[in-house]
Motif scaffolding. Structure first.
Motif, PDB file in Angstrom:
ATOM      1  N   LEU A   1       0.839  -1.196   0.000  1.00  0.00           N
ATOM      2  CA  LEU A   1       0.000   0.000   0.000  1.00  0.00           C
ATOM      3  C   LEU A   1       0.876   1.249   0.000  1.00  0.00           C
ATOM      4  CD1 LEU A   1      -2.612  -1.103   2.684  1.00  0.00           C
ATOM      5  CD2 LEU A   1      -2.927  -1.080   0.204  1.00  0.00           C
ATOM      6  N   PRO A   2       0.356   2.375  -0.507  1.00  0.00           N
ATOM      7  CA  PRO A   2       1.148   3.612  -0.499  1.00  0.00           C
ATOM      8  C   PRO A   2       1.555   4.015   0.913  1.00  0.00           C
ATOM      9  CG  PRO A   2      -0.747   3.837  -1.953  1.00  0.00           C
ATOM     10  CD  PRO A   2      -0.933   2.549  -1.207  1.00  0.00           C
ATOM     11  N   ILE A   3       2.746   4.563   1.038  1.00  0.00           N
ATOM     12  CA  ILE A   3       3.271   5.025   2.320  1.00  0.00           C
ATOM     13  C   ILE A   3       2.998   6.512   2.511  1.00  0.00           C
ATOM     14  CG2 ILE A   3       5.423   5.448   3.586  1.00  0.00           C
ATOM     15  CD1 ILE A   3       6.458   2.819   2.406  1.00  0.00           C
ATOM     16  N   LEU A   4       3.050   7.250   1.399  1.00  0.00           N
ATOM     17  CA  LEU A   4       2.804   8.694   1.451  1.00  0.00           C
ATOM     18  C   LEU A   4       1.487   9.030   0.766  1.00  0.00           C
ATOM     19  CD1 LEU A   4       6.170  10.533   0.730  1.00  0.00           C
ATOM     20  CD2 LEU A   4       4.887  10.475   2.857  1.00  0.00           C
ATOM     21  N   GLY A   5       0.625   9.737   1.500  1.00  0.00           N
ATOM     22  CA  GLY A   5      -0.633  10.164   0.932  1.00  0.00           C
ATOM     23  C   GLY A   5      -0.655  11.654   0.647  1.00  0.00           C
ATOM     24  N   LYS A   6      -1.697  12.068  -0.032  1.00  0.00           N
ATOM     25  CA  LYS A   6      -1.817  13.463  -0.433  1.00  0.00           C
ATOM     26  C   LYS A   6      -1.869  14.390   0.776  1.00  0.00           C
ATOM     27  CE  LYS A   6      -4.724  16.500  -3.264  1.00  0.00           C
ATOM     28  NZ  LYS A   6      -5.978  16.586  -4.072  1.00  0.00           N
TER      29      LYS A   6
ATOM     30  N   ALA B   1       8.899   2.518  -6.671  1.00  0.00           N
ATOM     31  CA  ALA B   1       8.313   1.256  -6.193  1.00  0.00           C
ATOM     32  C   ALA B   1       7.164   0.798  -7.079  1.00  0.00           C
ATOM     33  CB  ALA B   1       7.808   1.425  -4.762  1.00  0.00           C
ATOM     34  N   VAL B   2       6.992  -0.510  -7.136  1.00  0.00           N
ATOM     35  CA  VAL B   2       5.833  -1.144  -7.756  1.00  0.00           C
ATOM     36  C   VAL B   2       5.385  -2.266  -6.829  1.00  0.00           C
ATOM     37  CG1 VAL B   2       4.952  -2.441  -9.717  1.00  0.00           C
ATOM     38  CG2 VAL B   2       6.614  -0.638 -10.109  1.00  0.00           C
ATOM     39  N   PRO B   3       4.200  -2.169  -6.186  1.00  0.00           N
ATOM     40  CA  PRO B   3       3.209  -1.090  -6.266  1.00  0.00           C
ATOM     41  C   PRO B   3       3.773   0.236  -5.732  1.00  0.00           C
ATOM     42  CG  PRO B   3       2.267  -3.066  -5.264  1.00  0.00           C
ATOM     43  CD  PRO B   3       3.748  -3.271  -5.340  1.00  0.00           C
ATOM     44  N   ARG B   4       3.085   1.337  -6.077  1.00  0.00           N
ATOM     45  CA  ARG B   4       3.589   2.660  -5.770  1.00  0.00           C
ATOM     46  C   ARG B   4       3.605   2.957  -4.265  1.00  0.00           C
ATOM     47  NH1 ARG B   4       0.597   5.755 -10.731  1.00  0.00           N
ATOM     48  NH2 ARG B   4      -0.859   4.035 -10.455  1.00  0.00           N
ATOM     49  N   ASP B   5       4.642   3.662  -3.840  1.00  0.00           N
ATOM     50  CA  ASP B   5       4.753   4.103  -2.449  1.00  0.00           C
ATOM     51  C   ASP B   5       4.067   5.447  -2.211  1.00  0.00           C
ATOM     52  OD1 ASP B   5       6.139   1.963  -1.400  1.00  0.00           O
ATOM     53  OD2 ASP B   5       8.106   2.796  -1.870  1.00  0.00           O
ATOM     54  N   ILE B   6       3.893   6.218  -3.277  1.00  0.00           N
ATOM     55  CA  ILE B   6       3.312   7.557  -3.169  1.00  0.00           C
ATOM     56  C   ILE B   6       1.994   7.580  -3.941  1.00  0.00           C
ATOM     57  CG2 ILE B   6       3.666  10.021  -3.594  1.00  0.00           C
ATOM     58  CD1 ILE B   6       6.688   9.456  -3.618  1.00  0.00           C
ATOM     59  N   GLU B   7       0.938   8.019  -3.290  1.00  0.00           N
ATOM     60  CA  GLU B   7      -0.357   8.080  -3.964  1.00  0.00           C
ATOM     61  C   GLU B   7      -0.265   8.957  -5.216  1.00  0.00           C
ATOM     62  OE1 GLU B   7      -3.245   9.491  -1.220  1.00  0.00           O
ATOM     63  OE2 GLU B   7      -3.485   7.549  -0.212  1.00  0.00           O
ATOM     64  N   PRO B   8      -0.812   8.490  -6.332  1.00  0.00           N
ATOM     65  CA  PRO B   8      -0.741   9.285  -7.576  1.00  0.00           C
ATOM     66  C   PRO B   8      -1.338  10.680  -7.423  1.00  0.00           C
ATOM     67  CG  PRO B   8      -1.504   7.050  -8.020  1.00  0.00           C
ATOM     68  CD  PRO B   8      -1.470   7.195  -6.530  1.00  0.00           C
ATOM     69  N   GLU B   9      -2.314  10.842  -6.496  1.00  0.00           N
ATOM     70  CA  GLU B   9      -2.963  12.136  -6.308  1.00  0.00           C
ATOM     71  C   GLU B   9      -2.000  13.207  -5.816  1.00  0.00           C
ATOM     72  OE1 GLU B   9      -5.852   8.947  -6.413  1.00  0.00           O
ATOM     73  OE2 GLU B   9      -4.060   9.267  -5.180  1.00  0.00           O
ATOM     74  N   VAL B  10      -0.857  12.790  -5.264  1.00  0.00           N
ATOM     75  CA  VAL B  10       0.145  13.746  -4.805  1.00  0.00           C
ATOM     76  C   VAL B  10       0.612  14.632  -5.955  1.00  0.00           C
ATOM     77  CG1 VAL B  10       2.501  13.953  -3.883  1.00  0.00           C
ATOM     78  CG2 VAL B  10       0.895  12.339  -2.851  1.00  0.00           C
ATOM     79  N   ALA B  11       0.623  14.082  -7.150  1.00  0.00           N
ATOM     80  CA  ALA B  11       1.069  14.845  -8.318  1.00  0.00           C
ATOM     81  C   ALA B  11       0.168  16.041  -8.612  1.00  0.00           C
ATOM     82  CB  ALA B  11       1.134  13.918  -9.538  1.00  0.00           C
ATOM     83  N   GLN B  12      -1.054  16.036  -8.062  1.00  0.00           N
ATOM     84  CA  GLN B  12      -1.980  17.142  -8.295  1.00  0.00           C
ATOM     85  C   GLN B  12      -1.637  18.374  -7.468  1.00  0.00           C
ATOM     86  OE1 GLN B  12      -5.794  15.471  -7.357  1.00  0.00           O
ATOM     87  NE2 GLN B  12      -5.639  13.838  -8.894  1.00  0.00           N
ATOM     88  N   LEU B  13      -0.786  18.198  -6.463  1.00  0.00           N
ATOM     89  CA  LEU B  13      -0.451  19.313  -5.573  1.00  0.00           C
ATOM     90  C   LEU B  13       0.501  20.299  -6.257  1.00  0.00           C
ATOM     91  CD1 LEU B  13       0.139  17.307  -2.267  1.00  0.00           C
ATOM     92  CD2 LEU B  13      -1.868  18.700  -2.860  1.00  0.00           C
ATOM     93  N   ARG B  14       0.249  21.571  -6.011  1.00  0.00           N
ATOM     94  CA  ARG B  14       1.185  22.581  -6.506  1.00  0.00           C
ATOM     95  C   ARG B  14       2.495  22.457  -5.748  1.00  0.00           C
ATOM     96  NH1 ARG B  14      -1.047  28.421  -6.126  1.00  0.00           N
ATOM     97  NH2 ARG B  14       1.089  28.761  -6.903  1.00  0.00           N
ATOM     98  N   ASP B  15       3.572  22.776  -6.412  1.00  0.00           N
ATOM     99  CA  ASP B  15       4.913  22.764  -5.815  1.00  0.00           C
ATOM    100  C   ASP B  15       5.435  21.356  -5.543  1.00  0.00           C
ATOM    101  OD1 ASP B  15       4.963  25.642  -5.701  1.00  0.00           O
ATOM    102  OD2 ASP B  15       3.643  25.484  -3.952  1.00  0.00           O
TER     103      ASP B  15
END
Length: 419
Positions: free
Chosen positions: A252-257, A278-292
């Motif tokens: 499961l992801p370790i880092l969330g949004k 990592a596969v599966p991902r360690d960081i939720e893909p939604e993190v990419a939506q954050l500015r900066d």
């Protein structure tokens, strides 16, 4: 028995599919033991990495449908979800494919050395699970030998190239001076170790290593002058991360949004560069939506990889030539296995004739026959016995005009052609 490969990799499937078909190391042995129960499969190994999942099987080449059904059941997926991304290789194609994979010729980064260690782990897991037979065991050993020859005889491994190296190169492009940056690495495996080494070589300002097991994080941090924390402590240190690289085996992801958003507020919106290897991902893909936040996955590293390709193309050509030779050698060994039973039976027949003739010669000696006459008798008897059946068969071949059989006999017995 045929040799079959069924799998997918970074060139055929996106990370969202690869992560759903990945086999965690702790479940691999159980998966292998379930897979070997398929009637079509006689021996099997599974290679599962961030960039590929491949099944190497010995058995009926027509068994690929059963393998696809097994994968669907094992990973709780529908066939149509992943079947379009699959590829198969049979016999010589499988041999060549395994050699190329082990040499890094099929990797995201051409020539990267990690894959050889991962293949050795796949071999060991299958050996421990008892799912390897003679053919796959020999193929793995020949694969390792071919990879070693390529590494020795070409320049394909002359510089440090890996996904970790590509991540650091990308960080260098974003930050002019790594010496003023803090890097947080999540995990303590080989990829994180390589990342730590490359960051240290490029004089990273500060290094924090977070891992589920503190002792492993501490041991790694000591080697590279870093600071170790446990995963529960990560939220308290996340705001320090200018660079974050994650590579764990967590399902499961370790880092969330939410946690990243809190860190950004604490940083007063100072940008964060993140790489999820990592596969599966360690960081939720939604993190990419954050500015900066600049979040990259292994699939995003392709452009960095291109720089390494140009300098390694010539070495790759040399490697392909070596692989051609090694494939031919293994195919020759494989073909020779078809004659093993015949060689064994022929030897057993010759040994029986020898024992019978030797018994008669010993009886003559016990009856007082002169040794020289007994030796002559033994030589004649052995000669007649050994050539009787081949001579009869050759006469029969001549009677039926089987010139092919006669020519084969001349080649087999290395008879000179007097004509």
């Amino acid at each position: 028995m045929g040799i079959l490969t069924l799998g997918l990799n970074h060139t055929t499937a996106p990370v969202s599919i690869r992560e759903r078909l990945a086999f965690p190391a702790e479940r691999l042995k159980h998966a292998l033991r379930r897979l070997i129960q398929l009637p079509e499969i006689e021996e099997v190994a599974i290679l599962s990495t961030c960039n590929r999942t491949e099944l190497y099987c010995g058995g009926d080449p027509a068994g690929q449908e059963a393998l696809i059904d097994w994968m669907a059941h094992e990973r709780h997926l529908r066939r149509e979800d992943f079947q379009p991304f699959l590829y198969t290789h049979v016999d010589a194609e499988t041999i060549r494919h395994m050699f190329r994979v082990a040499c890094g010729l099929d990797s995201l980064i051409l020539g990267e050395p990690q894959i050889l260690g991962q293949m050795k782990s796949a071999y060991q897991a299958a050996a421990d699970a008892g799912t390897l037979g003679k053919t796959l065991s020999k193929l793995f050993q020949h694969t390792f030998s071919a990879a070693k020859k390529v590494r020795t005889d070409t320049a394909i491994g002359s510089s440090p190239v890996s996904v970790a190296f590509a991540a650091v190169r990308l960080a260098q492009r974003i930050f002019d001076d790594l010496g003023r940056q803090t890097a947080v690495l999540i995990g303590a495996g080989e990829t994180i170790e390589l990342t730590a080494r490359h960051l240290t070589e490029h004089r990273i300002g500060a290094l924090i290593i977070a891992n589920r097991t503190y002792d492993r994080a501490h041991a790694l941090a000591q080697r590279f002058g870093g600071f170790a924390i446990t995963l529960p402590e990560l939220p308290h240190h996340l705001a320090k991360a200018d660079i974050l690289v994650a590579s764990t085996a967590s399902p499961l992801p370790i880092l969330g949004k939410g946690s990243v958003e809190s860190a950004l507020k604490a940083r007063k919106r100072k940008p964060m560069f993140m790489v999820d290897l990592a596969v599966p991902r360690d960081i939720e893909p939604e993190v990419a939506q954050l500015r900066d936040v600049y979040l990259y996955t292994v699939d995003d590293l392709r452009q960095v990889v291109e720089e390494n390709l140009r300098s390694r193309q010539e070495a790759a050509k040399q490697a392909e030539e070596i692989i051609d030779t090694e494939v031919a050698h293994f195919l020759a060994w494989l073909r020779a296995q078809g004659a093993t039973a015949t060689i064994r039976d022929f030897r057993a027949q010759a040994e029986q004739i020898r024992d019978e003739a030797l018994g008669k010669a010993r009886q003559l000696l016990r009856n007082g026959h002169p040794p020289e006459q007994t030796l002559e008798f033994l030589a004649n008897l052995l000669t007649n016995k050994l050539i009787h059946i081949p001579s009869s068969q050759l006469r029969l071949a001549g009677a039926h005009q089987r010139q092919d059989l006669i020519a084969a006999a001349r080649e087999l017995f290395q008879l000179k052609d007097d004509s």
